[in-house]
Design a protein around this motif. Structure first.
Motif, PDB file in Angstrom:
ATOM      1  N   PRO A  90     -15.106   0.038 -33.459  1.00 21.63           N
ATOM      2  CA  PRO A  90     -16.085   1.064 -33.864  1.00 21.63           C
ATOM      3  C   PRO A  90     -15.435   2.383 -34.255  1.00 21.63           C
ATOM      4  N   GLY A  91     -14.351   2.759 -33.557  1.00 22.93           N
ATOM      5  CA  GLY A  91     -13.646   3.985 -33.906  1.00 22.93           C
ATOM      6  C   GLY A  91     -12.962   3.888 -35.259  1.00 22.93           C
ATOM      7  N   ILE A  92     -12.409   2.718 -35.550  1.00 18.93           N
ATOM      8  CA  ILE A  92     -11.780   2.514 -36.862  1.00 18.93           C
ATOM      9  C   ILE A  92     -12.821   2.608 -37.965  1.00 18.93           C
ATOM     10  N   ILE A  93     -13.988   1.992 -37.718  1.00 20.25           N
ATOM     11  CA  ILE A  93     -15.065   2.055 -38.706  1.00 20.25           C
ATOM     12  C   ILE A  93     -15.512   3.497 -38.913  1.00 20.25           C
ATOM     13  N   ALA A  94     -15.695   4.216 -37.798  1.00 18.38           N
ATOM     14  CA  ALA A  94     -16.112   5.617 -37.900  1.00 18.38           C
ATOM     15  C   ALA A  94     -15.080   6.442 -38.657  1.00 18.38           C
ATOM     16  N   GLY A  95     -13.799   6.212 -38.361  1.00 15.38           N
ATOM     17  CA  GLY A  95     -12.744   6.937 -39.060  1.00 15.38           C
ATOM     18  C   GLY A  95     -12.717   6.630 -40.538  1.00 15.38           C
ATOM     19  N   ALA A  96     -12.905   5.352 -40.886  1.00 16.67           N
ATOM     20  CA  ALA A  96     -12.900   4.968 -42.292  1.00 16.67           C
ATOM     21  C   ALA A  96     -14.068   5.597 -43.041  1.00 16.67           C
ATOM     22  N   VAL A  97     -15.234   5.605 -42.415  1.00 14.11           N
ATOM     23  CA  VAL A  97     -16.410   6.191 -43.065  1.00 14.11           C
ATOM     24  C   VAL A  97     -16.247   7.694 -43.228  1.00 14.11           C
ATOM     25  N   LEU A  98     -15.763   8.362 -42.176  1.00 13.46           N
ATOM     26  CA  LEU A  98     -15.514   9.801 -42.280  1.00 13.46           C
ATOM     27  C   LEU A  98     -14.489  10.101 -43.367  1.00 13.46           C
ATOM     28  N   GLY A  99     -13.429   9.284 -43.410  1.00 15.66           N
ATOM     29  CA  GLY A  99     -12.413   9.483 -44.430  1.00 15.66           C
ATOM     30  C   GLY A  99     -12.956   9.277 -45.826  1.00 15.66           C
ATOM     31  N   PHE A 100     -13.766   8.234 -46.007  1.00 13.67           N
ATOM     32  CA  PHE A 100     -14.356   7.961 -47.322  1.00 13.67           C
ATOM     33  C   PHE A 100     -15.261   9.107 -47.753  1.00 13.67           C
ATOM     34  N   ALA A 101     -16.112   9.561 -46.830  1.00 12.43           N
ATOM     35  CA  ALA A 101     -17.024  10.649 -47.169  1.00 12.43           C
ATOM     36  C   ALA A 101     -16.266  11.927 -47.521  1.00 12.43           C
ATOM     37  N   LYS A 102     -15.220  12.222 -46.738  1.00 14.31           N
ATOM     38  CA  LYS A 102     -14.415  13.405 -47.023  1.00 14.31           C
ATOM     39  C   LYS A 102     -13.700  13.269 -48.366  1.00 14.31           C
ATOM     40  N   ALA A 103     -13.138  12.088 -48.622  1.00 16.92           N
ATOM     41  CA  ALA A 103     -12.438  11.865 -49.888  1.00 16.92           C
ATOM     42  C   ALA A 103     -13.388  11.972 -51.075  1.00 16.92           C
ATOM     43  N   LEU A 104     -14.607  11.467 -50.898  1.00 17.66           N
ATOM     44  CA  LEU A 104     -15.585  11.518 -51.982  1.00 17.66           C
ATOM     45  C   LEU A 104     -15.994  12.950 -52.308  1.00 17.66           C
ATOM     46  N   ALA A 136     -23.106   5.716 -46.518  1.00 15.93           N
ATOM     47  CA  ALA A 136     -21.898   5.501 -45.727  1.00 15.93           C
ATOM     48  C   ALA A 136     -22.187   5.639 -44.237  1.00 15.93           C
ATOM     49  N   LEU A 137     -22.991   6.639 -43.871  1.00 14.12           N
ATOM     50  CA  LEU A 137     -23.324   6.836 -42.450  1.00 14.12           C
ATOM     51  C   LEU A 137     -24.160   5.678 -41.909  1.00 14.12           C
ATOM     52  N   ILE A 138     -25.147   5.232 -42.677  1.00 20.24           N
ATOM     53  CA  ILE A 138     -25.984   4.110 -42.241  1.00 20.24           C
ATOM     54  C   ILE A 138     -25.154   2.837 -42.109  1.00 20.24           C
ATOM     55  N   LEU A 139     -24.266   2.607 -43.086  1.00 22.49           N
ATOM     56  CA  LEU A 139     -23.414   1.420 -43.030  1.00 22.49           C
ATOM     57  C   LEU A 139     -22.495   1.457 -41.825  1.00 22.49           C
ATOM     58  N   SER A 140     -21.951   2.625 -41.514  1.00 21.52           N
ATOM     59  CA  SER A 140     -21.043   2.724 -40.370  1.00 21.52           C
ATOM     60  C   SER A 140     -21.770   2.425 -39.066  1.00 21.52           C
ATOM     61  N   GLU A 141     -23.010   2.928 -38.924  1.00 25.28           N
ATOM     62  CA  GLU A 141     -23.794   2.648 -37.722  1.00 25.28           C
ATOM     63  C   GLU A 141     -24.085   1.158 -37.606  1.00 25.28           C
ATOM     64  N   TRP A 142     -24.440   0.538 -38.709  1.00 27.10           N
ATOM     65  CA  TRP A 142     -24.759  -0.893 -38.697  1.00 27.10           C
ATOM     66  C   TRP A 142     -23.530  -1.726 -38.346  1.00 27.10           C
ATOM     67  N   LEU A 143     -22.387  -1.387 -38.943  1.00 27.63           N
ATOM     68  CA  LEU A 143     -21.156  -2.120 -38.662  1.00 27.63           C
ATOM     69  C   LEU A 143     -20.721  -1.922 -37.209  1.00 27.63           C
ATOM     70  N   ALA A 144     -20.861  -0.697 -36.705  1.00 27.96           N
ATOM     71  CA  ALA A 144     -20.476  -0.419 -35.333  1.00 27.96           C
ATOM     72  C   ALA A 144     -21.323  -1.240 -34.361  1.00 27.96           C
ATOM     73  N   ARG A 145     -22.630  -1.363 -34.635  1.00 26.46           N
ATOM     74  CA  ARG A 145     -23.485  -2.175 -33.771  1.00 26.46           C
ATOM     75  C   ARG A 145     -23.116  -3.650 -33.840  1.00 26.46           C
ATOM     76  N   ARG A 146     -22.749  -4.112 -35.037  1.00 24.76           N
ATOM     77  CA  ARG A 146     -22.341  -5.510 -35.186  1.00 24.76           C
ATOM     78  C   ARG A 146     -21.061  -5.796 -34.412  1.00 24.76           C
ATOM     79  N   VAL A 147     -20.144  -4.833 -34.431  1.00 26.93           N
ATOM     80  CA  VAL A 147     -18.865  -5.010 -33.725  1.00 26.93           C
ATOM     81  C   VAL A 147     -19.096  -5.046 -32.226  1.00 26.93           C
ATOM     82  N   ARG A 148     -19.991  -4.179 -31.727  1.00 21.33           N
ATOM     83  CA  ARG A 148     -20.230  -4.119 -30.275  1.00 21.33           C
ATOM     84  C   ARG A 148     -20.975  -5.339 -29.773  1.00 21.33           C
ATOM     85  N   SER A 149     -21.807  -5.965 -30.628  1.00 24.48           N
ATOM     86  CA  SER A 149     -22.623  -7.084 -30.176  1.00 24.48           C
ATOM     87  C   SER A 149     -21.837  -8.370 -30.046  1.00 24.48           C
TER      88      SER A 149
END
Length: 225
Positions: free
Chosen positions: A147-161, A212-225
């Motif tokens: 989940p942290g990797i996903i969050a970092g990737a999403v934050l990085g993508f948003a910042k880069a964009l 990007a934020l919605i996708l990160s939340e969805w992916l994080a929930r999938r990873v935790r489940s």
């Protein structure tokens, strides 16, 4: 508002720059985050400071430093051009480099916090069973910090964009080559009668950021489940 081929090209280039910036920076962010979270060494504060320096420096300063180092006459830029014929300044690849460097601290911080939350006893237990350090990291640590990797990737993508200052300083805003959404919005604001194009790009920026934020939340929930 009318979508012209030029606007589609700006959006496509922005996505290309942000994606490559994230993809290339993410492995380094994971490695640096692990180093800062798990090791204490002489110069730790210096490394940590350098990693987070783009967050506190004016983006234009970061862009200027990139131009000095990676420009055609720069120490690294001249070497890349002489040996491989690679030019980064005033190219979309340079925009990706600038965006990746600006996004890097956010990625490292998110991943580092995830690593620090992992119980080191779990890693030690796996090591006592004969697993190598790399296998422990791959099979124990990575799943726990996903989940942290996903969050970092999403934050990085948003910042880069959304990166503007460092990018426009290092690669300018050449239409069709280095003009991303932020630099295009800035340029269009200087031209009377371009409010429709500005609103279109602003709307796309908001959609991408929310997506990007919605996708990160969805992916994080999938990873935790």
């Amino acid at each position: 508002m009318t979508w012209t081929p030029e606007l589609w090209g700006i959006v496509a280039l922005s996505l290309k720059v942000a994606l490559w910036a994230t993809i290339v920076a993410l492995p380094f962010a994971v490695a640096v985050a692990w180093l800062l979270a798990r090791k204490r060494f002489w110069g730790w504060q210096i490394v940590n400071g350098l990693v987070h320096l783009p967050l506190v420096l004016p983006p234009v300063v970061t862009g200027y430093l990139l131009l000095v180092v990676f420009g055609r006459q720069g120490a690294v830029g001249a070497w890349l051009y002489d040996l491989f014929g690679i030019t980064l300044a005033f190219r979309w690849t340079g925009a990706a480099l600038a965006a990746g460097i600006m996004a890097f601290p956010l990625m490292v911080r998110a991943i580092r916090l995830a690593i620090e939350a992992v119980d080191e006893g779990l890693e030690d237990a796996a090591a006592t069973l004969g697993a190598s350090r790399w296998r422990v990291f791959r099979t124990v640590t990575v799943p726990l910090i996903a989940p942290g990797i996903i969050a970092g990737a999403v934050l990085g993508f948003a910042k880069a964009l959304g990166e503007f200052g460092a990018t426009i300083t290092f690669v300018a805003a050449i239409p069709g080559q280095t003009q991303t959404i932020p630099s295009a919005i800035y340029g269009l604001l200087q031209v009377p009668g371009q409010e429709g194009a500005v609103l279109a790009l602003v709307a796309v920026s908001i959609i991408f950021a929310m997506g990007a934020l919605i996708l990160s939340e969805w992916l994080a929930r999938r990873v935790r489940s």
